[in-house]
Each structure stands twice: as structure tokens, then as C-alpha cells.
Design an enzyme around this catalytic site. Structure first.
Site, PDB file in Angstrom:
ATOM      1  N   THR A  70     -11.270 -15.930 -29.856  1.00  0.00           N
ATOM      2  CA  THR A  70     -11.015 -15.300 -31.088  1.00  0.00           C
ATOM      3  C   THR A  70     -12.360 -14.481 -30.973  1.00  0.00           C
ATOM      4  O   THR A  70     -13.690 -15.042 -30.904  1.00  0.00           O
ATOM      5  CB  THR A  70     -10.353 -16.195 -32.088  1.00  0.00           C
TER       6      THR A  70
ATOM      7  N   ARG B 222       4.483 -17.217 -36.298  1.00  0.00           N
ATOM      8  CA  ARG B 222       3.161 -18.387 -36.634  1.00  0.00           C
ATOM      9  C   ARG B 222       2.115 -17.329 -37.015  1.00  0.00           C
ATOM     10  O   ARG B 222       1.164 -16.352 -35.914  1.00  0.00           O
ATOM     11  CB  ARG B 222       2.569 -19.279 -34.849  1.00  0.00           C
ATOM     12  N   VAL B 223       0.980 -17.933 -37.833  1.00  0.00           N
ATOM     13  CA  VAL B 223      -0.023 -17.335 -37.995  1.00  0.00           C
ATOM     14  C   VAL B 223      -1.310 -18.252 -38.001  1.00  0.00           C
ATOM     15  O   VAL B 223      -1.094 -18.905 -38.753  1.00  0.00           O
ATOM     16  CB  VAL B 223       0.040 -16.458 -39.668  1.00  0.00           C
ATOM     17  N   GLY B 224      -2.161 -17.787 -37.802  1.00  0.00           N
ATOM     18  CA  GLY B 224      -3.772 -18.784 -37.738  1.00  0.00           C
ATOM     19  C   GLY B 224      -4.917 -19.014 -38.672  1.00  0.00           C
ATOM     20  O   GLY B 224      -3.875 -18.060 -40.103  1.00  0.00           O
ATOM     21  N   ASP B 225      -5.568 -18.766 -38.763  1.00  0.00           N
ATOM     22  CA  ASP B 225      -6.579 -19.189 -39.459  1.00  0.00           C
ATOM     23  C   ASP B 225      -7.370 -18.026 -40.271  1.00  0.00           C
ATOM     24  O   ASP B 225      -7.497 -17.813 -40.740  1.00  0.00           O
ATOM     25  CB  ASP B 225      -7.334 -20.145 -39.520  1.00  0.00           C
TER      26      ASP B 225
ATOM     27  N   THR C 278     -13.815 -19.643 -35.457  1.00  0.00           N
ATOM     28  CA  THR C 278     -12.765 -19.386 -33.985  1.00  0.00           C
ATOM     29  C   THR C 278     -12.387 -21.488 -33.908  1.00  0.00           C
ATOM     30  O   THR C 278     -13.425 -22.379 -34.146  1.00  0.00           O
ATOM     31  CB  THR C 278     -13.418 -19.325 -32.861  1.00  0.00           C
ATOM     32  N   GLY C 279     -10.859 -21.892 -32.889  1.00  0.00           N
ATOM     33  CA  GLY C 279     -10.670 -23.337 -32.712  1.00  0.00           C
ATOM     34  C   GLY C 279      -9.014 -22.989 -33.471  1.00  0.00           C
ATOM     35  O   GLY C 279      -8.540 -21.984 -33.608  1.00  0.00           O
TER      36      GLY C 279
ATOM     37  N   GLY D 114      -6.378 -22.964 -35.157  1.00  0.00           N
ATOM     38  CA  GLY D 114      -6.829 -22.375 -36.053  1.00  0.00           C
ATOM     39  C   GLY D 114      -5.972 -23.833 -38.162  1.00  0.00           C
ATOM     40  O   GLY D 114      -6.661 -23.030 -38.289  1.00  0.00           O
TER      41      GLY D 114
HETATM   42  N1  ASP Z   1      -8.128 -20.022 -34.945  1.00  0.00           N
HETATM   43  C1  ASP Z   1      -7.516 -18.801 -34.015  1.00  0.00           C
HETATM   44  C2  ASP Z   1      -6.251 -19.151 -34.382  1.00  0.00           C
HETATM   45  O1  ASP Z   1      -6.072 -19.940 -34.374  1.00  0.00           O
HETATM   46  C3  ASP Z   1      -7.617 -18.891 -32.174  1.00  0.00           C
HETATM   47  C4  ASP Z   1      -9.110 -19.238 -31.691  1.00  0.00           C
HETATM   48  O2  ASP Z   1     -10.328 -18.978 -32.110  1.00  0.00           O
HETATM   49  O3  ASP Z   1      -9.164 -19.660 -30.990  1.00  0.00           O
HETATM   50  O4  ASP Z   1      -5.267 -18.170 -34.158  1.00  0.00           O
END
Ligand code: ASP
Length: 327
Positions: free
Chosen positions: A191, A219-222, A242-243, A245
Site C-alpha cells: 500500500t 472487502r474494504v480494508g483499513d 500498511t499491513g 487491514g
Molecule cells: N492495509 C491494506 C489493506 O488491508 C493492505 C496493505 O497495506 O498491505 O487493504
């Protein structure tokens, strides 16, 4: 020591990124884009521009580059589409804008900014968000723009692992093997995000992503959720994450970091380490954050083996790093 007049921190995703995974030319390619994006943001701040403009300018560079999972290089859903999420927040006013599941707009971060500045809402999703972006004159991507061969192969691998059917390749595909060779497969994720402090001491944060490879069911992330993957307040800090979510949403990572600074008086580095190294790790989540404060502190923290990252402050040198053992 007086605080630098301005500062900017950039991330390009966290994950399993070991030295052995990246060939020297791949390592160089990532560092070059991170440096370019950081410079785009720093130029705005050096000229006296506002933090929000610096964040948007730097994120657009990363969105336009197929190496990162945002904009052009967004990962594919299980149906073989891109569904992008982005958010931006102004720490001076607490105004925020976000889009989720957009499929057509070239620069989702600018769509998020349009939601913030030119609508009465904070978060728009899907076809409505795409229609709003188009009505605001934001450039739509031409067919095939979001197709990056390496992302398609990552999807095929992911779906095979899950025993799911592989969708047809989208029509109008542009094959660009040059970038495929430079790119590192960071797994399902990756991200981009930027935080900045301008010469007025105002902070801003932005995050943009394609989400995770093979995602389903809308699906929606953070990243587009204010307080989870993105938050900014002049009373505490600007944060972009980032990570994984789902963990960031459950912990309210970005807002929690700001709360530790604002309410507990933690230094920025202590706050990001508490939430990432302690809270996120304890829950079993992986990822990282970048952050700045209105008084000029800059920090990053991640519990993965790497995070693409860069930072610069007035009077300082540009630092670009990927692996854990770098500064
Ligand atoms: N945080 C992002 C999500 O979950 C993905 C990422 O940062 O790698 O959509």
C-alpha cells in the site's frame, strides 16, 4: 534543538521483504520511486505549500507507478478486477475524505480529496464514488491501464492456493514486462501512504491501496477508514498505515497512536512502537505505520521484515530504506 520547518514521511507497503528477495536492480527501482515521490512532496513544503497538497502530490507519484499496490499497480480481486481504497485527512480542520472500492479513477487519492472538499460526505464507495470522481473532472483510466502482469500472476497463484477459479484476463490489456522484471512480489499486500507537516505546523495524512490480492465480497480494508489506516490531527499527529487491514480496523491503529500522543503525552516514536510492536503483534497482525507531529517529530514502526519507506525534513538529508536493519 528547534524543530525543522517541515517534514514528510512516505511508505510503500510493508511485508516479507528480505534482502535475498530483491535483486539489486529491483532494490534500486523501489528506492528511486520512493525518492521521487518524497521529492514531489518536499518540493510543495519547501515552497511554503500546505501539508495536504504535499501528501496528495507524493501519493499521486506512487499511484502512477506500477511497482506499488495503489492506482496503476493495484492488486486484483478474486473476480479479476481492481477495487481501490484511499483516504486523506487534514489535521488542521479534521476534515477528511475517502473512497472505497473504486474501479475507474486513475488517482484515488485525488478522488478522496474531492470527497473531502467538494461533497458533504466523508466516505463514498463503489460506482457512486467513481461517478462522483468523474463528475468532479478527475481523469478516468483507459481500459487496461490497471493491468500489471505481475499482479495477474499473483492473483492466479493466490486463487490456485485457495482452490478458486481463475477469471478471464481483462480485455484491452497492456503488457509491460519491463516493470514486471523490476517488481518484487510482496505477497498479497502493499500500500502507499504519506504524512506531512508544513511550515505552519499543520499536519496531514493520506493512504491509497488496491487492498489485498484475491479479495472478495466487496472487502474494504483499513486504508480508507478514518482512524484505522489514516488519521491526522494538529493536536497529536498524522498517521498512515500498511499491513493486514482487518487488524488495523480492530485496533483503530491510526487514531490510537494519536490518542497516546495527545492524552498520554508519549513521544511519537513511543506511541507508534506501542501500537505496532505491542498491540498489533499481540493480536497476531502484521504491518507498519509512518507518522509526523505538528512539532516536527517523525517516526516509523513495523513488525514485518521490511517496509518500503523514506523521509526528509527541512535541512536534513533524504533517507530511503526497505529492510528492517536499515535506519
Ligand atoms: N492495509 C491494506 C489493506 O488491508 C493492505 C496493505 O497495506 O498491505 O487493504
Amino acid at each position: 534543538m528547534t524543530a525543522p520547518a517541515w517534514s514528510l514521511v512516505v511508505h510503500g507497503g510493508s511485508g516479507v521483504i528480505d534482502r535475498a528477495d530483491l535483486k539489486p536492480e529491483q532494490d534500486r527501482a523501489y528506492r528511486a520511486v520512493l525518492a521521487h515521490a518524497t521529492k514531489a512532496g518536499a518540493d510543495v513544503l519547501r515552497a511554503g505549500g500546505v501539508a495536504l497538497d504535499a501528501v496528495e502530490a507524493a501519493i499521486r507519484v506512487l499511484e502512477d507507478d506500477p511497482l506499488f499496490n495503489a492506482g496503476r499497480g493495484a492488486v486484483f480481486t478474486a473476480e479479476g478486477q481492481v477495487e481501490m481504497d484511499a483516504a486523506i485527512m487534514d489535521g488542521a480542520t479534521l476534515e477528511a475524505g475517502a473512497v472505497a472500492g473504486v474501479t475507474r479513477v486513475r488517482n484515488p487519492i485525488s478522488a478522496a480529496r474531492a470527497v473531502m472538499e467538494r461533497s458533504q460526505h466523508v466516505l463514498m464507495i463503489g460506482a457512486g464514488a467513481d461517478a462522483f470522481a468523474a463528475s468532479e473532472g478527475l481523469a478516468p483510466a483507459e481500459p487496461g491501464y490497471f493491468f500489471v502482469e505481475r499482479r495477474w500472476r499473483a492473483l492466479e497463484k493466490q486463487l490456485a492456493r485457495e482452490g478458486l477459479p481463475i477469471p478471464e484476463r481483462p480485455a484491452g490489456v497492456l503488457l509491460d514486462e519491463s516493470h514486471a522484471a523490476l517488481a518484487h512480489d510482496e505477497g498479497k499486500r502493499g500500500t502507499v501512504g504519506v504524512v506531512a507537516r508544513d511550515i505552519r505546523g499543520d499536519v496531514a495524512a493520506g493512504t491509497s491501496t488496491g487492498g489485498v490480492t484475491g479479495k472478495r465480497w466487496g472487502r474494504v480494508g483499513d486504508s480508507p477508514l478514518i482512524g484505522a489506516g489514516t488519521y491526522a490531527s494538529n493536536r497529536s499527529a498524522a498517521v498512515s498505515g500498511t499491513g493486514e487491514g482487518e487488524y488495523f480496523i480492530r485496533l483503530g491503529v491510526a487514531r490510537q497512536i494519536c490518542a497516546l500522543v495527545e492524552l498520554k503525552g508519549l513521544t511519537l516514536q513511543a506511541a507508534v512502537d506501542t501500537v505496532i510492536q505491542d498491540d498489533l503483534s499481540a493480536l497476531g497482525g502484521e504491518g507498519g505505520v509512518i507518522a509526523v507531529t505538528p512539532d516536527g517529530q517523525m517516526a516509523w514502526s513495523f513488525n514485518t521484515t521490511g517496509m518500503y519507506r523514506a523521509r526528509i525534513a527541512e535541512g536534513g538529508v533524504l533517507e530511503v530504506a526497505i529492510y528492517k536493519d536499515e535506519a
